[in-house]
Design an enzyme around this catalytic site. Structure first.
Site, short mmCIF file in Angstrom:
data_model
loop_
_atom_site.label_atom_id
_atom_site.label_comp_id
_atom_site.label_asym_id
_atom_site.label_seq_id
_atom_site.Cartn_x
_atom_site.Cartn_y
_atom_site.Cartn_z
N SER A 360 0.85 -1.19 0.00
CA SER A 360 0.00 0.00 0.00
C SER A 360 0.89 1.24 0.00
CB SER A 360 -0.90 -0.01 1.24
OG SER A 360 -0.11 0.12 2.40
N TYR A 361 0.25 2.39 -0.06
CA TYR A 361 0.99 3.65 -0.13
C TYR A 361 1.94 3.79 1.07
CZ TYR A 361 1.80 8.55 -1.11
OH TYR A 361 2.38 9.75 -1.42
#
Length: 651
Positions: A360-361
DNA sequence: GCAAGGTC
């Protein structure tokens, strides 16, 4: 009817488009190779009458971070009146600033997409910078590159802008779960001018202070032949406090004088069968006066003899907590600690893994998973990986007969939520073949951390015993680990059973096998590790999750600090130049403002007050710029001091 | 040649 949605980066645009279109969208290129336009139809936007089945045409696109930057008027073309060498740096405290667009292609793309649109909806990250980027997008949508330079908040274009209060909206979202995104689409809000003001205040203050001091220091150091002709001696409101932490540690090491101390220690029999013994620690710790310790010891030997009495026994369950959901700062700290990886290397690796869709980010402050996220599905994914297959299966197993008891358990909740991104977690299981060593390490770490978050705490049992020998008390604690749980997948920390304690009861008299008066001496602090530096920066509000690594790299590049290997550990040590700068400003009385985190923290605080409506941007900028101007004048008057301090460190 | 903040 057409709506143009603009996100902060392509990955968000794509994911939101996927959700709102049900996967049924058409992709078009933009003028920028990293940015795509996604066209689809959607009936969730509330821009119509009561008819909820009204479909609108949507183009979802993005920018790639900020698209404008603040500078001094006329200096974007070299040779402007305020460019380096063309003015006294002190003029930078009053020179007019101008906000100019960069990324011409990105801006033209937005402008083009918006030409036939009825509504503009901003989908930038829901944090302060995101709000400002939203404002930049709003300006780009209205003016494109026609009005290339825009003085802050005053546009010269005649007539009503196409997008205004009534047709510009802002989506409020903190993660990319379907129902959350649909809810954000149905309930659009407005851009928050206060956050926009706070960011523009930060930009102006950093610009004026950073450039004026950097030009002055560089010229002064070069003219006095303290550095080579091409060396830049920069000042930055984040660079200097970061440097200050390292210099402060090195100073304390240098000034350290060891001190002798003395203490008592006694030992008792472990049990009745073998000859093992348990040492008990003095409750006073240690004392720095040998004579006093000796007097106490003598007294105990005379009046207590060779027995002590059990005065307290506490026996209770204990746990070792699983880690909190992973933030950027924690990732960088732990990669530095566990794998000796610099903050920049670990963030670069995480960034790559994010680009590839494995993680994820990676830039987030959030340590709480949103309740709506399907974490079990993410654990399920990891069954595809031989390294995690068994553990993940056990975690999800409903079969209590065969399972270990380490069941899936919703992660602990931290106290930070940046309202923009969830904690870092694996998105897809990934084959390690085409990854670099760093990328493999980071992926494995993030996955293990995530699985640990979803596990049970480790369980144990702790017994503490306190005994009294004459006037003095001694204690010891023993731990028995009963269930390792998350530790099975998280080998980076250890938790071991200690030696078992004898079975004793309150009031028992125990024989002392040994009594002793011992001595030791205090030891110097260790030099700064990168992991500690990140912790200090984060705790003091120096930089953000995305920039902490940059600031450290920057002051390495300026040769204010340098990495130094010692055995397995790499320390950050300040150079002579770094020490000279910190102590130079200290000697002219600006230590608290320049080498300590206080000034930056104060400014961050002011920015928060702007966001909450308790201060005006104009007042904050005026106040801070005046203060920096004052520091600048003090520095001018005392510049010979900077010189003499430099010579002292380089003499 | 300069800041810090986004992102690629």
């Amino acid at each position: 009817m057409k709506v143009v949605c603009v996100a902060e980066k392509n990955s968000i645009a794509k994911q939101v488009a996927t959700i709102l279109s049900g996967g049924n969208f058409h992709t078009r290129n933009s003028l920028d190779k990293y940015i795509k336009n996604y066209d689809f139809r959607c009936n969730q936007f509330p821009f119509t009458s009561a008819n909820s089945n009204f479909y609108v045409e949507v183009t979802m696109t993005s920018v790639k971070g900020h698209i404008s930057s603040l500078g001094f008027e006329g200096s974007e073309d070299r040779g402007g009146p305020y460019s380096w060498g063309n003015c006294d740096p002190i003029e930078l405290y009053s020179a007019p600033v101008i906000n100019s667009f960069n990324f011409r292609n990105v801006i033209q793309s937005i402008y083009k997409e918006c030409r036939d649109a009825d509504y503009l909806m901003i989908w930038t990250d829901c944090d302060r910078e995101g709000e400002y980027i939203g404002w930049e997008i709003y300006m780009a949508a209205n003016y494109g590159t026609n009005n290339w330079n825009i003085r802050m908040n005053t546009t010269t274009t005649a007539g009503q802008p196409k997008f205004n209060e009534s047709n510009t909206f802002r989506a409020i979202f903190s993660h990319l779960e379907r129902s959350h995104i649909i809810n954000a689409t149905r309930n659009p809000k407005k851009l928050d001018q206060k956050s926009i003001d706070a960011v523009s205040a930060r930009m102006e203050i950093d610009l004026r202070a950073g450039l004026s001091f950097t030009r002055f220091l560089t010229n002064f150091f070069q003219n006095n032949k303290l550095v080579d002709a091409k060396v830049v001696v920069s000042y930055g409101p984040c660079q200097f406090p970061t440097l200050g932490f390292v210099v402060d540690r090195d100073d304390r090491i240098e000034k350290f004088v060891p001190e002798n101390f003395w203490y008592l220690e006694i030992s008792i029999k472990r049990d009745n069968t073998d000859g093992g013994q348990i040492k008990l620690q003095w409750k006073r710790g240690h004392l720095f006066d040998r004579l006093i310790v000796y007097t106490i010891y003598e007294h105990c030997v005379e009046t207590g003899g060779a027995t002590a009495k059990v005065t307290n026994i506490v026996s209770k369950p204990t746990s070792k907590y699983r880690p909190l959901p992973l933030t950027t700062v924690e990732l960088q700290k732990n990669c530095a600690k566990f794998f000796k990886m610099s903050a920049k290397r670990s963030l670069d690796a995480a960034e790559y893994l994010y680009q590839k869709g494995f993680l994820s980010y990676p830039r987030t402050e959030t340590d709480i998973f949103p309740q709506t996220m399907d974490l079990k599905a993410l654990v399920e994914q990891q069954k595809n990986d031989v390294r995690f297959r068994n553990y993940a299966s056990n975690l999800l197993s409903e079969d209590y007969e065969t399972s270990t008891g380490n069941k899936f358990s919703w992660p602990r909740q931290g106290s930070h939520d940046d309202k923009a991104h969830p904690p870092i977690h694996p998105i897809a299981s990934c084959s390690t073949e085409n990854l670099t060593a760093d990328q493999k390490t980071v992926y494995e770490y993030v996955t293990r951390h995530f699985l640990a978050c979803c596990s049970q705490d480790a369980k144990g049992h702790q017994t503490s015993i306190e005994v009294q020998w004459a006037t003095e008390f001694f204690k010891t604690t023993g731990i028995t680990v009963l269930a390792r749980n998350f530790l099975e997948i998280y080998p980076y920390i250890s938790w071991k059973s200690t030696a078992e304690l004898p079975e004793l009861h309150m009031g028992d008299t125990v024989d002392l096998l040994d009594t002793d008066m011992k001595s030791g001496s205090t030891s110097a602090p260790q030099p700064m590790t990168e992991s500690e530096l990140i912790l200090l920066m984060d705790a003091n509000g120096i930089g953000t999750d995305a920039t902490i690594a940059d600031h450290i790299e920057k002051i390495k590049g300026r040769e204010y600090i340098r990495p130094e290997k010692s055995g397995k550990q790499t320390y950050l040590r300040s150079t002579k130049l770094g020490k000279a700068l910190v102590h130079g400003f200290e000697e002219i009385g600006l230590e608290d403002s320049f080498a300590k985190p206080f000034l930056r923290r104060e400014m961050e605080n002011d920015l928060k007050l702007i966001c909450s409506g308790n201060k005006f941007k104009r007042a904050v900028v005026q106040d801070m710029v005046e203060r920096y101007l004052n520091y600048y004048n003090i520095t001018q008057i005392n510049k010979r001091t900077l010189l003499s301090v430099f010579n002292r460190f380089n003499g």
